[in-house]
Design an enzyme around this catalytic site. Structure first.
Site, short mmCIF file in Angstrom:
data_model
loop_
_atom_site.label_atom_id
_atom_site.label_comp_id
_atom_site.label_asym_id
_atom_site.label_seq_id
_atom_site.Cartn_x
_atom_site.Cartn_y
_atom_site.Cartn_z
CB SER A 1 -0.71 -0.16 1.31
OG SER A 1 -1.93 1.02 0.91
CG ASP B 1 -7.40 -3.32 -2.20
OD1 ASP B 1 -7.84 -2.50 -1.45
OD2 ASP B 1 -6.21 -3.59 -2.24
CG HIS C 1 -5.46 -2.94 1.05
ND1 HIS C 1 -4.97 -2.55 -0.12
CD2 HIS C 1 -4.81 -1.72 1.93
CE1 HIS C 1 -4.15 -1.62 0.06
NE2 HIS C 1 -4.14 -1.06 1.17
#
Lengths: 305, 305
Positions: free
Chosen positions: B162, B247, B280
Site C-alpha cells: 500500500s 480490495d 487489502h
C-alpha cells in the site's frame, strides 16, 4: 466458498462478521447465541478451496490463555497447508464473553479468555463456563447444520496451544470415553498445560470452576490429560506434541515430561518433540503448523500432495 | 544467530527489544536514535538460519498506513520462504513516533504511522518526517555496521504494501537516479498507491509534507512512481506487483492501471498481476509472500531450493 447464505444464517442465529480470502480459500468469522454458555459466542472457520466442491474434514484449533478466535487466524498461518491438503480449520473463542459473573475479568489466567475447556460445576460459573460442551457438541452441531455441503460431519481432529493444547487432549480423551468411539481421529498440541492438577494455572482454574476442587483437587482429576492417560490410556488415536525448549512457561506450568511418562507407561501412540530454542509464541506455532496440519490430514485420510 | 552483542549495541545506540525464533532463524526487534528523523526509531529484522554462517542479502519490507514494524512480522509470514532461500528481511516502522509536530496524531492517513517514505520539505515536518533518507541510507548503514557477518552490504531488494508498496517503488527508482547504479536489485509491491499525485491519500500526504505541493501539486511529481516511470523509465531492475480485485481501496486510491500503462510505454521489466477475490489485508499479503520472496531471492542470485 462456504454454503451459508448470510441472511438465512442470521435467521437461524448465525451472523457472519467477516470474510477474508486466503490461500485460495476463505476465513469466515461468525457470532451466534450459545446454549452451552448462555452468551453470544464467536468463532472463525477456514474453508479450504476444496470445500467449495465437496465436504471436507475439520480440524478444531483451541487457543490459549488471553486469546480469542483471531490469534491463530492472524498469526498461526494454518491456511497454507490446510489449503494444500483440503482440511477445514475451526477456531473457537477461549471462553464466554460478558457473562456477567462477578470476578470474571479480574485475572488474565481465569474467567474471560481462560475457560480451560471444562464444564464448570461450581454454582457461580456453571451457567456460563461450559466450554467442553460448547467445543465438543454444540459447535460441531452448528457447523454441520449450517455448512452441510462444505464440512463433513464425522471426520474431525483437534489441536491446540497451551491451555488449548491441554483442551485438545482432554476433548479427545473424554469424548472417546463417554461415547465409546473416537469422534476425533487425531489430537495434537503446541506447548500444552500437560498436567494441570499439578501446576498453578490448572489449580487456579479447576479450583474455581469445579465444585469440590478447592483444596484436595479431586474434581480436577477427571479433567487432567496426564491423569486420564495414566488411568484410561491408551487411546485409539495418534498424539503429536511440540514443546519449545526456550518456553518461559516450561518450568512449573507445562510439564510435558509427565504426559510423556504416562504415554510411555500405557503404550500410547504418541510423538512428543522438543524444539530447540523456541518459545511459547505464535512464531513457534506457525513454524510447526504445517507439520500438525499434515499429521491430522493423514489421520483423516486426506490425499497427500 | 545475529552477530550483535546486546550490551555492545546499546553502547552504540542500538537496543534490542525482542528476539523470537521462527522457522530456524530469528526475528530481532531493535530501537535506536535516528539522525534522519531526530526521534527514536524501531525496526525488526528476520535473520534466516544461513546468516549464522555467512552474510546474506537483505530484503526491505515497507508497511502501509497505520502499521508499525510488527504487522508484517506477525502476519506477513515472511519467515517460511526467507528461511528456505537464505534472505534476511528488514521491517522498518512507517514514520517517526512522538516527534511532537502539531497535528501529527490527528489523522490515521497522515503524520504518525503515515510517513509516506518521502523526505519532508515543508518547514513544519522537515526536521522529523524524513523516511526516505531513513530507509534508503541511515538504516542500511546501521545494519551493515552492526551486523557485518550476518548481512551483505551491497545485496539489497525492496518490497512493500500500500503506502509502503509505493514507497518501495520510489526508493528503488530515486536511488537509482541519484546514484547512477541500482542499490536495489529488484522491487515488488502488494496493492501499492501507484499514482499518489492523482489520489486523495497521496494528495493529502504530499500537500502536507512537501513545500510547494499545496495546490498544483508540482512538488509531489518527483515522488510519484507512475510519473517517475513515465519520465525516467525503464529502470534496470525487475518489478512485481500483486493487486487484489476485491480490495476496497482499489477504486480511487491505488490505480495500478496508471503504473501498468507507464511501464508498458517504457518497456519496463514489470509483472503486474490481478489476484481474484483478494482484499487489502495481510491475508492477501501472506498468500503471495512466498512468490515475492522468491522473486527477490532470484534477482539477488540466491540458489534455488
Amino acid at each position: 466458498m462456504s454454503n451459508v447464505d448470510a441472511s438465512d444464517s442470521a435467521a437461524q442465529g448465525l451472523t457472519r462478521l467477516n470474510r477474508w480470502k486466503a490461500c485460495g480459500g476463505f476465513f469466515e468469522q461468525y457470532t451466534h447465541p450459545s446454549s452451552s454458555t448462555n452468551t453470544a459466542m464467536r468463532f472463525t472457520v477456514y474453508f479450504p478451496p476444496q470445500s467449495a466442491h465437496k465436504p471436507v474434514p475439520v480440524l478444531y484449533f483451541l487457543s490459549g490463555l488471553t486469546c480469542t478466535d483471531e490469534n491463530v487466524v492472524q498469526k498461526g498461518f494454518v491456511q497454507s497447508q490446510a489449503a494444500k491438503r483440503g482440511l477445514a480449520v475451526v477456531c473457537p473463542d477461549t471462553s464466554p464473553r460478558g457473562a456477567g459473573v462477578d470476578g470474571e475479568d479480574e485475572s488474565w489466567d481465569f474467567g474471560t479468555g481462560a475457560g480451560f475447556y471444562v464444564d464448570a460445576t461450581a454454582s457461580k460459573w456453571s451457567r456460563h463456563y461450559n466450554m467442553f460442551t460448547y467445543v465438543t457438541q454444540e459447535l460441531p452441531a452448528i457447523l454441520h447444520r449450517h455448512f452441510p455441503t462444505a464440512l463433513l460431519p464425522d471426520a474431525r481432529s483437534i489441536c491446540g496451544h497451551s491451555m488449548g493444547g491441554h483442551g485438545a487432549l482432554v476433548c479427545a480423551m473424554k469424548t472417546f470415553l463417554s461415547q465409546g468411539g473416537p469422534p476425533y481421529k487425531s489430537v495434537s498440541a503446541f506447548a500444552p498445560i500437560a498436567h494441570p492438577t499439578a501446576c498453578p494455572w490448572g489449580q487456579k482454574a479447576f479450583g474455581g470452576y469445579l465444585e469440590g476442587d478447592q483444596g484436595a483437587g479431586k474434581a480436577g482429576e477427571g479433567w487432567d490429560a496426564t491423569l486420564l492417560m495414566e488411568r484410561e490410556g491408551p487411546f485409539p488415536f495418534p498424539l503429536l506434541v511440540d514443546q519449545g525448549t526456550a518456553d518461559t512457561f516450561l518450568e512449573g506450568q507445562l510439564m510435558p515430561e509427565a504426559l510423556e511418562k504416562a504415554c510411555a507407561s500405557k503404550g500410547q501412540d504418541a510423538t512428543i518433540r522438543r524444539q530447540d530454542g523456541y518459545d511459547h509464541s505464535y512464531f513457534f506455532i506457525s513454524t510447526f503448523m504445517a507439520d500438525h496440519i499434515d499429521f491430522h490430514a493423514n489421520a483423516l485420510g486426506l490425499p497427500r500432495e
